[in-house]
Design a protein around this motif. Sequence first.
Motif, PDB file in Angstrom:
ATOM      1  N   LEU A   1       0.829  -1.209   0.000  1.00  0.00           N
ATOM      2  CA  LEU A   1       0.000   0.000   0.000  1.00  0.00           C
ATOM      3  C   LEU A   1       0.864   1.261   0.000  1.00  0.00           C
ATOM      4  O   LEU A   1       0.545   2.246  -0.689  1.00  0.00           O
ATOM      5  CB  LEU A   1      -0.945   0.009   1.207  1.00  0.00           C
ATOM      6  CG  LEU A   1      -2.064  -1.027   1.192  1.00  0.00           C
ATOM      7  CD1 LEU A   1      -2.817  -0.991   2.523  1.00  0.00           C
ATOM      8  CD2 LEU A   1      -3.021  -0.775   0.033  1.00  0.00           C
ATOM      9  N   THR A   2       1.947   1.232   0.749  1.00  0.00           N
ATOM     10  CA  THR A   2       2.885   2.370   0.783  1.00  0.00           C
ATOM     11  C   THR A   2       3.490   2.610  -0.595  1.00  0.00           C
ATOM     12  O   THR A   2       3.583   3.753  -1.051  1.00  0.00           O
ATOM     13  CB  THR A   2       4.001   2.120   1.825  1.00  0.00           C
ATOM     14  OG1 THR A   2       3.399   1.837   3.084  1.00  0.00           O
ATOM     15  CG2 THR A   2       4.919   3.302   1.959  1.00  0.00           C
ATOM     16  N   GLN A   3       3.875   1.532  -1.264  1.00  0.00           N
ATOM     17  CA  GLN A   3       4.448   1.647  -2.606  1.00  0.00           C
ATOM     18  C   GLN A   3       3.448   2.212  -3.590  1.00  0.00           C
ATOM     19  O   GLN A   3       3.787   3.056  -4.432  1.00  0.00           O
ATOM     20  CB  GLN A   3       4.986   0.283  -3.083  1.00  0.00           C
ATOM     21  CG  GLN A   3       6.175  -0.212  -2.317  1.00  0.00           C
ATOM     22  CD  GLN A   3       7.352   0.740  -2.388  1.00  0.00           C
ATOM     23  OE1 GLN A   3       7.697   1.273  -3.441  1.00  0.00           O
ATOM     24  NE2 GLN A   3       7.950   0.974  -1.235  1.00  0.00           N
ATOM     25  N   SER A   4       2.206   1.768  -3.492  1.00  0.00           N
ATOM     26  CA  SER A   4       1.189   2.270  -4.418  1.00  0.00           C
ATOM     27  C   SER A   4       0.906   3.750  -4.166  1.00  0.00           C
ATOM     28  O   SER A   4       0.646   4.502  -5.117  1.00  0.00           O
ATOM     29  CB  SER A   4      -0.091   1.445  -4.329  1.00  0.00           C
ATOM     30  OG  SER A   4      -0.685   1.601  -3.074  1.00  0.00           O
ATOM     31  N   LEU A   5       0.985   4.184  -2.919  1.00  0.00           N
ATOM     32  CA  LEU A   5       0.804   5.609  -2.615  1.00  0.00           C
ATOM     33  C   LEU A   5       1.966   6.440  -3.132  1.00  0.00           C
ATOM     34  O   LEU A   5       1.785   7.563  -3.607  1.00  0.00           O
ATOM     35  CB  LEU A   5       0.634   5.827  -1.109  1.00  0.00           C
ATOM     36  CG  LEU A   5      -0.697   5.426  -0.515  1.00  0.00           C
ATOM     37  CD1 LEU A   5      -0.675   5.580   1.003  1.00  0.00           C
ATOM     38  CD2 LEU A   5      -1.822   6.280  -1.114  1.00  0.00           C
ATOM     39  N   ARG A   6       3.162   5.891  -3.047  1.00  0.00           N
ATOM     40  CA  ARG A   6       4.345   6.611  -3.561  1.00  0.00           C
ATOM     41  C   ARG A   6       4.258   6.784  -5.076  1.00  0.00           C
ATOM     42  O   ARG A   6       4.665   7.803  -5.619  1.00  0.00           O
ATOM     43  CB  ARG A   6       5.625   5.853  -3.202  1.00  0.00           C
ATOM     44  CG  ARG A   6       6.050   6.069  -1.798  1.00  0.00           C
ATOM     45  CD  ARG A   6       7.443   5.498  -1.559  1.00  0.00           C
ATOM     46  NE  ARG A   6       7.725   5.491  -0.134  1.00  0.00           N
ATOM     47  CZ  ARG A   6       8.495   4.628   0.464  1.00  0.00           C
ATOM     48  NH1 ARG A   6       9.084   3.673  -0.236  1.00  0.00           N
ATOM     49  NH2 ARG A   6       8.698   4.708   1.748  1.00  0.00           N
TER      50      ARG A   6
END
Length: 98
Positions: A91-96
């Motif tokens: 999820l963090t990667q997709s937000l980045r």
Amino acid sequence: SPARTALTPRDTAARRKGKARRGRGKARNEGLLSKQKRSRRMKANDRERNRMHHLNSALDALRSVLPTFPDDAKLTKIETLRFAHNYIWALTQSLRLA
């Protein structure tokens, strides 16, 4: 002096009785200590049982928010934690990227 160190049979019997009484007192104290130890162990067991219930409840709550493909498959504790870590990372990667 020799008069002080010489014990009469009555003195030695009194000492033995005193020791026996102290010994019986220790037996009572040992019985009390045994009860206290049992009580402490029962309380520690209750605390540990409650801790595990809370941990399992928290893991169940975490499982309920994680996406799983076979809905009937229950993840183990370690699988749940690893999956949650990887899911948060994804999820963090997709937000980045967004």
